[in-house]
Design a protein around this motif. Structure first.
Motif, PDB file in Angstrom:
ATOM      1  N   PRO A  67      36.940  43.067  40.949  1.00  0.00           N
ATOM      2  CA  PRO A  67      36.560  43.735  39.702  1.00  0.00           C
ATOM      3  C   PRO A  67      35.079  44.077  39.670  1.00  0.00           C
ATOM      4  O   PRO A  67      34.245  43.421  40.293  1.00  0.00           O
ATOM      5  CB  PRO A  67      36.900  42.694  38.641  1.00  0.00           C
ATOM      6  N   LEU A  68      34.753  45.120  38.918  1.00  0.00           N
ATOM      7  CA  LEU A  68      33.361  45.477  38.706  1.00  0.00           C
ATOM      8  C   LEU A  68      32.673  44.385  37.911  1.00  0.00           C
ATOM      9  O   LEU A  68      33.303  43.620  37.180  1.00  0.00           O
ATOM     10  CB  LEU A  68      33.279  46.804  37.943  1.00  0.00           C
TER      11      LEU A  68
ATOM     12  N   SER B 269      41.163  45.226  33.244  1.00  0.00           N
ATOM     13  CA  SER B 269      41.300  45.208  34.703  1.00  0.00           C
ATOM     14  C   SER B 269      39.965  45.443  35.392  1.00  0.00           C
ATOM     15  O   SER B 269      39.717  44.928  36.485  1.00  0.00           O
ATOM     16  CB  SER B 269      42.310  46.277  35.146  1.00  0.00           C
ATOM     17  N   LEU B 270      39.111  46.233  34.754  1.00  0.00           N
ATOM     18  CA  LEU B 270      37.784  46.496  35.307  1.00  0.00           C
ATOM     19  C   LEU B 270      36.767  45.419  34.937  1.00  0.00           C
ATOM     20  O   LEU B 270      35.636  45.447  35.419  1.00  0.00           O
ATOM     21  CB  LEU B 270      37.266  47.843  34.775  1.00  0.00           C
TER      22      LEU B 270
ATOM     23  N   ALA C 121      42.662  51.644  36.783  1.00  0.00           N
ATOM     24  CA  ALA C 121      41.433  50.872  36.903  1.00  0.00           C
ATOM     25  C   ALA C 121      40.909  50.882  38.336  1.00  0.00           C
ATOM     26  O   ALA C 121      39.709  51.074  38.579  1.00  0.00           O
ATOM     27  CB  ALA C 121      41.671  49.433  36.442  1.00  0.00           C
ATOM     28  N   GLN C 122      41.811  50.699  39.294  1.00  0.00           N
ATOM     29  CA  GLN C 122      41.371  50.695  40.686  1.00  0.00           C
ATOM     30  C   GLN C 122      40.945  52.084  41.142  1.00  0.00           C
ATOM     31  O   GLN C 122      40.042  52.221  41.976  1.00  0.00           O
ATOM     32  CB  GLN C 122      42.498  50.146  41.567  1.00  0.00           C
TER      33      GLN C 122
ATOM     34  N   ARG D  59      37.503  52.540  39.883  1.00  0.00           N
ATOM     35  CA  ARG D  59      36.605  51.777  40.750  1.00  0.00           C
ATOM     36  C   ARG D  59      36.336  52.526  42.052  1.00  0.00           C
ATOM     37  O   ARG D  59      35.197  52.602  42.527  1.00  0.00           O
ATOM     38  CB  ARG D  59      37.223  50.403  41.055  1.00  0.00           C
TER      39      ARG D  59
END
Length: 345
Positions: A12-13, A38-39, A325-326, A329
């Motif tokens: 995760p960020l 999620s982030l 979310a991914q 990213r």
């Protein structure tokens, strides 16, 4: 109704990334909130004020200068907010972000509107996909991200800015593989236009199950709102047929294909579509259709008229929050969207 979360996000960020801002314009913010979780990132605040005559003001309330900005807005129509209203809000908000010094603005539209008319089939037909791209680009959009465009080639060719295309194939394959057991399976496309989408899903499902999966397709022609075509080809006899499409609106397409699969000897019919853009007429159509299981994602929230007991027993919602979310990213950190989809987010 069952709800199935996506795969857990990885790497995760950091909670406070000074170069990233994520906004959500959807009135129903469950998907956007799940993307933020999620982030490991709080969604940035914005202000929206409506005037008595229906006009509005919309602006970011966080500093976006020199930031990588993502705006989540699923462009579907609701009872009190039309698709055109949502698109106008998104366009004006994008302009405000660029005026405020945002370095890059990415439109994250899980469901992207005005894609059904993607080519001219009659004289003087409009090409909605291209017009939509021109509007977004005119307001300074640097990148567009969506899931399962209605026509992938039209989507990719319409935009001059960067365009990322995600798909729900891995999510559906993972979901169905848990239900299949020893059943023989066939993947069915509801029309020739969706055959490539269905074939890619069939190949992925074969890899997941490590055994052959049959296929089929239905003929469909639409003109002036009328759907015709009764030709069915493929192997579904004695099998569970999985009918795959990009969206369900009125439900008629899924109902007619499900009936055809039954006539051809399918033992069960499971229907899957990325976008559950259900019109009010869809509920009775789907209730009476010979469909054993119906699976959609949360790219569009379920309307209240889809809450009948019969539909709820058949219906499963698979979340695309972690996929989005991914993908955010990957864009922010310079990762590979192709690798993300291949690995099955």
């Amino acid at each position: 109704m069952d709800e199935v979360p996506g795969a857990p996000a990885t790497q995760p960020l950091k909670p406070a990334d000074p170069e990233l801002a994520v906004f959500a314009l959807d009135a129903n913010g469950d998907l956007a909130q799940n993307i933020g979780r999620s982030l490991h990132l709080e969604l940035a605040p914005h202000e929206e004020r409506r005037f008595e005559d229906g006009e509005f003001k919309i602006r970011p309330l966080a500093n976006v200068r020199n930031k990588d900005v993502f705006v989540i807005s699923s462009l579907y129509g609701e009872a009190d907010t039309s698709v055109s209203d949502k698109l106008c809000r998104l366009l004006f908000f994008t302009g405000a972000l660029k005026d405020a010094g945002a370095r890059n603005v990415t439109t994250v539209a899980p469901y992207l509107c005005f894609q059904r008319k993607d080519r001219q089939t009659k004289p003087r037909d409009p090409i909605g996909t291209r017009y939509l791209a021109q509007l977004l680009e005119a307001m300074g959009t640097d990148r567009v991200m969506t899931i399962d465009a209605h026509n992938l080639a039209a989507y990719q060719n319409a935009f001059r800015c960067d365009s990322d295309h995600l798909d729900a194939q891995a999510l559906f394959a993972r979901f169905f593989s848990r239900l299949v057991g020893g059943k023989e399976i066939s993947v069915v496309s509801p029309d020739l236009g969706g055959e490539k989408r269905a074939e890619l899903f069939r190949e992925r499902l074969e890899r997941v199950l490590a055994r052959p999966v049959a296929k089929g397709f239905m003929d469909k022609r639409r003109s002036e709102g009328k759907v015709t075509g009764d030709i069915f080809a493929g192997d579904v006899k004695g099998r569970t047929a999985i009918v795959l499409d990009d969206l369900i609106s009125g439900g008629g397409t899924m109902a007619r294909v499900a009936a055809a699969c039954r006539r051809e000897g399918a033992t069960e019919v499971w229907c899957a579509a990325t976008h559950g853009v259900f019109s009010p007429a869809a509920a009775p159509v789907l209730e009476s259709a010979p469909i054993d299981r119906l699976v959609v994602t949360d790219s569009v929230p379920l309307p209240s008229y889809m809450n009948s007991d019969l539909l709820q027993r058949r219906l499963t919602v698979v979340s695309v929050a972690n996929l989005l979310a991914q993908a955010i990213r990957c864009c922010h950190e310079g990762g590979s969207i192709a690798k993300l989809l291949e690995e099955g987010a």
